[in-house]
Enzyme design. Structure first.
Site, PDB file in Angstrom:
ATOM      1  NE  ARG A 233      -4.232  -1.469   0.056  1.00  0.00           N
ATOM      2  CZ  ARG A 233      -4.311  -2.525  -0.758  1.00  0.00           C
ATOM      3  NH1 ARG A 233      -3.311  -2.794  -1.585  1.00  0.00           N
ATOM      4  NH2 ARG A 233      -5.383  -3.292  -0.755  1.00  0.00           N
ATOM      5  CD  GLU A 262      -2.782   2.833  -5.568  1.00  0.00           C
ATOM      6  OE1 GLU A 262      -3.779   2.157  -5.881  1.00  0.00           O
ATOM      7  OE2 GLU A 262      -1.786   2.357  -5.010  1.00  0.00           O
ATOM      8  CG  HIS A 280      -2.813  -1.212  -7.116  1.00  0.00           C
ATOM      9  ND1 HIS A 280      -3.259  -0.606  -5.969  1.00  0.00           N
ATOM     10  CD2 HIS A 280      -2.782  -2.542  -6.837  1.00  0.00           C
ATOM     11  CE1 HIS A 280      -3.492  -1.521  -5.037  1.00  0.00           C
ATOM     12  NE2 HIS A 280      -3.210  -2.716  -5.550  1.00  0.00           N
TER      13      HIS A 280
HETATM   14  C1  8YV Z   1      -6.699  -5.019  -5.562  1.00  0.00           C
HETATM   15  C2  8YV Z   1      -5.002  -5.368  -3.960  1.00  0.00           C
HETATM   16  O1  8YV Z   1      -7.652  -5.650  -4.815  1.00  0.00           O
HETATM   17  O2  8YV Z   1      -5.582  -7.479  -3.136  1.00  0.00           O
HETATM   18  C3  8YV Z   1      -5.267  -6.331  -2.867  1.00  0.00           C
HETATM   19  O3  8YV Z   1      -5.132  -5.935  -1.710  1.00  0.00           O
HETATM   20  O4  8YV Z   1      -4.504  -4.321  -3.748  1.00  0.00           O
HETATM   21  C4  8YV Z   1      -5.383  -5.689  -5.340  1.00  0.00           C
HETATM   22  O5  8YV Z   1      -5.444  -7.030  -5.605  1.00  0.00           O
HETATM   23  C5  8YV Z   1      -7.053  -5.015  -6.973  1.00  0.00           C
HETATM   24  O6  8YV Z   1      -6.564  -3.831  -7.482  1.00  0.00           O
HETATM   25  C6  8YV Z   1      -8.525  -5.128  -7.190  1.00  0.00           C
HETATM   26  O7  8YV Z   1      -8.893  -4.626  -8.393  1.00  0.00           O
END
Ligand code: 8YV
Length: 322
Positions: A233, A262, A280
């Site tokens: 993150r 983001e 991402h």
């Molecule tokens: C997002 C993510 O969920 O799993 C996570 O924590 O950051 C990613 O897999 C993904 O961008 C969903 O679209």
């Protein structure tokens, strides 16, 4: 009232997810409503489950509109935008999608690490710009003889470490607790880890406990050859401190798949030549996103079959109620 459980979809746009849920539930999509408030007024009192997409804010204000809410099924392993403490207080179960994306994200982390060290995107741009004819691409730093520190040795951190073993580099880590079953050196502070390594891979969950912990002091401790990779993150790194450290040469480079705000990416990071920046995409393959979608829907099917959630977050364990 109808017997078919009603589910509200927020930022959940995958057709396979909606398609499978529609076989069993009545769906409402908040993004398709002309007036979000009106939709919540009209169907909020009947909603028993939420299916939410990436980084979707879910908090007490929303829970207040959904008095019959039983379960929040989130798409992704990280759930820092969901108030799980408040969910637990209200007896609402939250589920996420662990494990099915660990290998994909770890693969991407290694790719990003190598791209940053060996300047793979920069070399590609060099060739495309026709500059090879003028001379060879400048030599780069290397993974050879690096000491790699992993911040957060959870599912994804471990998958990264296993891959790094194959690269023959020294591996150390920091997290809240030492893990008994790994051969890597444990540091009980992040600063201690940063002093011991020159390459830091961030794989810790986001949220209040980790906000800004990779700060100016940690970056300085990595040293002038320092490389930072973040697939977790953006909030875990103090982004302003990172920009300053890159601009001043306090560290050498950064590979980032995630950012504080983001999809906004600071122009200063874009302007720097020693950054590799990705939008991402860690879990972003057809294979893995489909697996995440299946796990999200499995959670809701299992819940309404009375079998409990498949992958609840630890903050909202299922106690067999309902
Ligand atoms: C997002 C993510 O969920 O799993 C996570 O924590 O950051 C990613 O897999 C993904 O961008 C969903 O679209």
């Amino acid at each position: 009232p109808s017997q078919t459980p009603e589910i509200l979809l927020i930022r959940q746009t995958r057709p396979d997810v909606a398609g499978r849920l529609a076989e069993r539930f009545r769906l409402h999509r908040i993004e398709e409503a002309p007036d979000r408030e009106a939709l919540l007024d009209a169907v909020g009192p009947r909603i028993r489950a939420l299916a939410v997409g990436a980084m979707c804010p879910v908090d007490a204000t929303l829970f207040d509109r959904l008095p019959r809410l039983e379960i929040v099924a989130s798409f992704g392993v990280g759930y820092d935008t969901i108030d799980v403490t408040e969910a637990a207080r209200r007896g609402i179960v939250v589920t996420h999608t662990p494990d099915v994306l660990s290998d994909e994200v770890a693969d991407l982390a290694l790719g990003l690490l190598l791209a940053t060290l060996r300047r793979i995107p920069q070399a590609d741009r060099y060739l495309r710009a026709g500059r090879w004819r003028e001379g060879s691409f400048p030599l780069t730093t290397s993974l050879r003889e690096r000491r790699v520190g992993i911040l957060g040795l959870g599912r994804i951190g471990r998958a990264i470490a296993r891959r790094l073993e194959g690269f023959g580099v020294a591996i150390a880590y920091h997290g809240r607790t030492p893990q008994g079953d790994v051969p890597y050196a444990y540091h009980d502070s992040l600063l201690g880890l940063a002093r011991a390594v020159d390459t830091l891979i961030v794989a810790a969950p986001g949220g209040p406990g980790t906000t800004g912990i990779v700060d100016a002091g940690v970056l300085a401790a990595l040293g002038a050859d320092g490389i930072v990779v973040n697939i977790a993150r953006g909030s875990v790194i103090d982004e302003a401190a990172l920009i300053a450290a890159l601009q001043s040469g306090t560290i050498l480079g950064a590979g980032l798949d995630v950012f504080e705000n983001e999809p906004q990416v600071p122009q200063a990071l874009i302007d720097l030549d020693q950054t590799v920046l990705l939008p991402h995409v860690g879990s972003g393959s057809h294979h893995t996103r489909a697996a995440m979608g299946r796990l999200l829907t499995d959670n809701l099917f299992s819940w309404f079959d009375g079998g409990g959630p498949v992958t609840p977050v630890p903050e909202t364990p299922w106690k067999g109620r309902r």
